[in-house]
Design an enzyme around this catalytic site. Structure first.
Site, PDB file in Angstrom:
ATOM      1  N   LEU A  87       0.835  -1.193   0.000  1.00 19.15           N
ATOM      2  CA  LEU A  87       0.000   0.000   0.000  1.00 19.15           C
ATOM      3  C   LEU A  87       0.874   1.248   0.000  1.00 19.15           C
ATOM      4  CD1 LEU A  87      -2.752   1.365   0.131  1.00 19.15           C
ATOM      5  CD2 LEU A  87      -2.640   1.201   2.623  1.00 19.15           C
ATOM      6  N   TYR A  88       1.978   1.206   0.735  1.00 17.85           N
ATOM      7  CA  TYR A  88       2.905   2.336   0.741  1.00 17.85           C
ATOM      8  C   TYR A  88       3.345   2.657  -0.688  1.00 17.85           C
ATOM      9  CZ  TYR A  88       7.350   4.823   1.171  1.00 17.85           C
ATOM     10  OH  TYR A  88       8.379   5.723   1.018  1.00 17.85           O
ATOM     11  N   ALA A  89       3.763   1.625  -1.420  1.00 14.72           N
ATOM     12  CA  ALA A  89       4.191   1.819  -2.808  1.00 14.72           C
ATOM     13  C   ALA A  89       3.053   2.367  -3.658  1.00 14.72           C
ATOM     14  CB  ALA A  89       4.690   0.499  -3.386  1.00 14.72           C
ATOM     15  N   THR A  91       0.584   4.272  -2.708  1.00 14.92           N
ATOM     16  CA  THR A  91       0.343   5.694  -2.428  1.00 14.92           C
ATOM     17  C   THR A  91       1.410   6.563  -3.074  1.00 14.92           C
ATOM     18  OG1 THR A  91       1.525   5.628  -0.293  1.00 14.92           O
ATOM     19  CG2 THR A  91      -0.862   5.203  -0.270  1.00 14.92           C
ATOM     20  N   LYS A  92       2.653   6.054  -3.139  1.00 15.47           N
ATOM     21  CA  LYS A  92       3.717   6.826  -3.789  1.00 15.47           C
ATOM     22  C   LYS A  92       3.517   6.862  -5.311  1.00 15.47           C
ATOM     23  CE  LYS A  92       6.241   8.366  -0.416  1.00 15.47           C
ATOM     24  NZ  LYS A  92       6.436   9.824  -0.221  1.00 15.47           N
TER      25      LYS A  92
END
Length: 421
Positions: free
Chosen positions: A230-232, A234-235
């Site tokens: 999810l972090y990736a 959002t980026k």
């Protein structure tokens, strides 16, 4: 049935007492609503900091911090005025100090969230203050605060580093990533869009956008549509949002894909940091491996090299072409990898730490969990080298030696945290 007891109640008290009780209840209810409606603070700012915000002293601190000074490398007129978001973070602190040292005006903003120990961020803030950098305590999603800052200072650049970091934490608190990495980015871009003049923007994307890409080394031209976390995601969403604001509003935007940054004043959630802590305490450390015993490797990049890349991006950023929310022509849109281009297995990282700490690690080798991490990262930095003059010079052993020196001083045996700079 309801009216009868109410009539009895009124007959027992004089009218003045009834009014007093009524207004007391109203005031109490209002106070409760205020308390419930106030957003919880992730860290407790001091009363003095809260009272100063928006006041004359606060405004004076912002203006003074934003004032550029002449240096050997550049005249005062050519210096930048930079708003650094996430200024009390790891990269934000180093970039802010580097800018201030060379004579640029710098104002920081940070919300001091509790993703990791806020006391480390407070210590970084004290360090920034000693270098003349004022950090505004607030959230980038606070549009009125951003408007106030842009009203006080005509920023030439914004270095947007505020973000919810970490791959694994997204499984525990996904909303924080949307709040910071997507809504927060839009909030900053909105403030920049409406500013007159519009600042150029440099912001932190991530090597995580390469996700499940198997082609190495990772190039800016490679596909980034298969995020592994999810972090990736959002980026990656941030990069698309940046494209939109560049296209519609003429904002000059540069995205930097950082590769595993490490060094003094780093983040406690990073492996090199908590490995050091646990090795010294004699605790077992997890060493992950991929399928069929494949080594997990990272393109570890020392903080000083990352800072050079950030400053290179700021210095080569063209001006935005819009004004007050209106585009007047095509604007610059760039993205660069900032890595060391020398992947190192995590087992090697542990061996170097053992050597530097003079302590044998208690390793537990285990399969990498399916939580969004990838097996291997490797940056192709040819574009950044060509266009930003980016050239990393610090190998992992040298960088870890500097980190360990800082760690041993900051977390001294006496238990007193020192400045260590």
């Amino acid at each position: 049935m309801v009216d009868k007891p109410m009539n009895i109640h009124r007959s027992r008290f004089p009218l003045s007492i009834t009014k007093l009780l009524f207004w007391s209840l109203m005031i109490l209810s209002f106070i409760v609503l205020l308390l419930l409606g106030s957003p919880p603070s992730s860290a407790s700012p001091s009363p003095s900091r809260r009272s100063l915000r928006g006041g004359a002293d606060w405004e004076s601190s912002v203006r003074e911090s934003a004032t550029a000074t002449a240096s050997k490398s550049k005249s005062k007129s050519k210096s930048l005025r930079v708003l650094v978001t996430g200024a009390a973070g790891f990269v934000g602190t180093h970039v802010s100090i580097a800018l201030k040292r060379r004579g640029d005006g710098v104002v920081g903003i940070d919300n001091y969230n509790r993703y990791y120990d806020p006391s480390l961020k407070r210590a970084r803030t004290h360090l920034l203050a000693r270098h003349g950098v004022f950090v505004v305590e607030g959230d980038i999603n606070d549009a009125s605060l951003l408007r106030s800052l842009f009203k006080l200072v005509k920023f030439t650049h914004v270095m947007h580093l505020a973000a919810q970091a970490g791959v694994r934490y997204a499984m525990k608190n996904p909303n924080s990533y949307v709040h910071s990495n997507i809504a927060g980015l839009v909030s900053v871009l909105e403030a920049c869009k409406n500013a007159n003049p519009q600042p150029a923007i440099v912001w932190a994307s991530s090597s995580s956008v390469y996700g499940l890409n198997s082609k190495v080394p990772f190039s800016e031209r490679d596909r980034t549509d298969r995020p592994a976390s999810l972090y990736a995601a959002t980026k990656k969403a941030g990069e698309e949002i940046a494209h939109t604001y560049n296209h519609i509003y003429g904002l000059s935007i540069t995205g930097l894909r950082f590769f595993t940054v490490y060094g003094p004043w780093g983040r406690p959630d990073m492996a090199y940091f908590f490995f050091t802590k646990d090795i010294l305490k004699g605790k077992q450390i997890p060493v992950f491996e991929g399928p069929n015993g494949r080594s997990v490797a990272r393109d570890f990049t020392y903080i000083d090299d990352i800072v050079k890349g950030c400053l290179g991006a700021l210095d080569t950023a063209n001006k935005s072409t819009g004004s007050g929310g209106k585009k007047n022509g095509p604007a610059q849109l760039r993205v660069y990898n900032l890595g060391n281009t020398s992947p190192v297995p995590v087992t090697k990282l542990v061996s170097i730490l053992e050597k530097l700490l003079k302590v044998k690690a208690k390793k537990k080798v285990m399969p990498m969990p399916t939580n969004g991490d990838v097996i291997f990262t490797h940056a192709n930095i040819s574009l950044a080298r060509k266009e930003l003059g980016y050239k990393p010079t610090t190998n992992l052993e040298t960088g870890l030696s500097k980190f360990v020196d800082w760690y041993m001083e900051y977390y001294s045996p006496s238990g007193e945290k020192k400045s260590a700079w």
